[in-house]
Design an enzyme around this catalytic site. Structure first.
Site, PDB file in Angstrom:
ATOM      1  N   GLU A 225     -13.762 -12.409  13.047  1.00  0.00           N
ATOM      2  CA  GLU A 225     -14.076 -12.851  14.405  1.00  0.00           C
ATOM      3  C   GLU A 225     -14.182 -14.367  14.324  1.00  0.00           C
ATOM      4  O   GLU A 225     -15.149 -14.912  13.788  1.00  0.00           O
ATOM      5  CB  GLU A 225     -15.383 -12.216  14.887  1.00  0.00           C
ATOM      6  CG  GLU A 225     -15.549 -12.262  16.400  1.00  0.00           C
ATOM      7  CD  GLU A 225     -16.388 -13.431  16.861  1.00  0.00           C
ATOM      8  OE1 GLU A 225     -15.764 -14.477  17.184  1.00  0.00           O
ATOM      9  OE2 GLU A 225     -17.603 -13.324  16.914  1.00  0.00           O
ATOM     10  N   GLU A 359     -11.168 -26.356  19.023  1.00  0.00           N
ATOM     11  CA  GLU A 359     -12.517 -25.857  19.289  1.00  0.00           C
ATOM     12  C   GLU A 359     -13.541 -26.944  18.985  1.00  0.00           C
ATOM     13  O   GLU A 359     -13.698 -27.361  17.838  1.00  0.00           O
ATOM     14  CB  GLU A 359     -12.799 -24.609  18.443  1.00  0.00           C
ATOM     15  CG  GLU A 359     -14.127 -23.958  18.777  1.00  0.00           C
ATOM     16  CD  GLU A 359     -14.352 -22.661  18.019  1.00  0.00           C
ATOM     17  OE1 GLU A 359     -14.848 -21.704  18.630  1.00  0.00           O
ATOM     18  OE2 GLU A 359     -14.040 -22.619  16.809  1.00  0.00           O
TER      19      GLU A 359
END
Length: 451
Positions: A225, A359
């Site tokens: 994840e 990000e």
């Protein structure tokens, strides 16, 4: 020893051992020795223990909340509600799932059975330190696996609380083993260890690539994840005040240190100025300060190193010509110390700009104008990530756009978190799913017995 630092003050608040590969070897040996007995335990018994873990965590809510706020800076109100509250909900959901789960089924002449994989290595990040491990531990235990766990060295302190709660819940010795340490040493040893049958990792895409490569040598199962750069697509028929306010909240929660945040706000070009006005007004309500103060909505970044990283992206946005409409480089007024950054909003951001593609993991919102639904979908899908996203607009139209987004989870008009729904990413946001039935299945092997 590894120092644990309060990012609001810079003070050392604790120390944890700096584990070695030999420590990993010992933990793996303990987990392997405990595996046969735990795997043979009736699923109903395993479920009761997982349920008792949920109860034990609930009983220590305030301790967990203050610990997490001290070690990584989440505002105390968020720590109580989410940092401490979510793990309880996750563990309880898995305990309840066991009753109706098909541990075996007949398919023609075959008996198909679901069996535990073996020893699971879990490696988790600092942004939601307890939730991330409980989201792995609860299904792994329910499935009958044992575990070797490396918490983040930045926020490791709730690992001890969880281990105590698990033991008090009746979990046998050796089933859950904690090894503190760094990624290059302990994380790498877990990823490559031949005695570990599966690795479950939550963290950056860069680290996920390294883990997957190390695990490939022993062909172990890997669930990842990873990062996100999710888009909040606001259509021209949306409730703009609600959509923008919700988008700001989903960007600034936990100081933006959320993999499922929505840092890209896509708005019709003709209404960008309206969106800017609404976003700035909403953002000004986010009080930055001492995370132990109940009025604070944004605390420090989790570490000084991460503060410098986030500020570097803000400086890059300015240098690349994005229109700065709120915040900017530097610490907030009155906060000369601590790992604080200014909540920031950029507008007129090009879809391929660095701040729109990479990000940032901080309280930085990028407003990106678009022309028409097709371009909105194209921009939303234009990053290497695909973890979450959102669409606001008339229900049928918003649902149609949601189906076109290449991402693992989409909220339509503010849909609420569902602990039973699978969570995970497309593309370089990862492999596998957490939560619910699909999350349990990740920790099971499938065997066909013919006859």
């Amino acid at each position: 020893m590894i120092d644990v630092v309060n990012p609001a003050t810079g003070a050392i608040i604790a120390q944890v051992p700096e584990g070695t590969t030999a420590d990993v070897d010992r933990a793996v040996a303990a987990a392997r020795a405990a595996f046969p007995g735990w795997a043979a335990t009736d699923p109903a018994v395993r479920a009761r223990i997982v349920g008792r873990i949920a109860d034990g965590l609930r009983g220590r809510t305030e301790e967990i909340a203050t610990t997490i706020t001290s070690e990584m800076g989440a505002p105390i109100t968020l720590s109580r509600a989410a940092q401490a509250g979510f793990p309880v909900a996750v563990a309880a959901s898995f305990a309840a799932l066991a009753t109706d789960f098909a541990w075996s089924e007949r398919i023609g002449s075959s008996l198909v059975v679901r069996e535990p994989i073996g020893v699971v290595g879990a490696i988790t990040p600092w942004n939601f330190p307890l939730q991330q491990i409980v989201s792995k531990l609860a299904p792994a235990l329910l499935a009958g696996n044992t575990m070797v766990f490396k918490p983040s060295e930045i926020a490791p302190l709730t690992a001890a609380i969880l281990a105590e709660v698990a033991a008090e819940a009746g979990l046998p010795a050796g089933v859950f083993n904690v090894v503190h340490g760094t990624g290059p040493t302990v994380g790498a040893a877990i990823s490559a260890h031949p005695g570990i049958d599966m690795v479950s990792f939550t963290g950056s895409t860069r680290a996920g690539r390294l883990i997957a490569a190390a695990a490939a040598e022993t062909v172990k199962r890997v669930t990842l994840e990873l990062g996100g750069k999710s888009a909040n697509v606001i259509l021209d028929d949306a409730d703009f005040p609600e959509a923008v306010a919700h988008g700001v909240a989903m960007t600034y929660t936990n100081g933006g240190q959320v993999c499922g945040a929505w840092p890209r706000m896509l708005v019709p070009a003709s209404r960008q100025e309206e969106a800017i006005e609404l976003a700035v007004a909403a953002a000004k309500g986010y009080v930055v300060g001492d995370p132990m103060d109940e009025a604070t909505l944004i605390g420090p970044m989790a570490s000084e190193q991460h503060r410098r990283r986030v500020e570097g992206y803000i400086e890059r946005g300015v240098a690349d010509g994005a229109r700065l409409v709120l915040g900017g480089p530097g610490r907030p007024a009155g906060l000369d110390g601590g790992a604080y950054v200014r909540p920031t909003i950029f507008a007129d951001v090009a879809p391929d700009a660095v701040i729109a593609q990479e990000e940032i993991f901080g309280p930085v919102l990028t407003i990106i104008p678009y022309h028409g639904d097709d371009q909105a979908v194209e921009i939303a899908n234009s990053t290497i990530y695909g973890l979450t996203g959102a669409v606001f607009g008339s229900p049928d139209r918003a649902m149609a756009i949601a189906r076109r987004l290449r991402t693992g989870q989409v909220d339509v008009n503010g849909g609420e978190w569902n602990v039973l729904a699978p969570f995970g990413g497309y593309k370089q946001s990862g492999n596998g799913r957490e939560f619910g039935r699909q999350g349990l299945e990740e920790y099971l092997e499938t065997k066909s017995i013919q006859g």
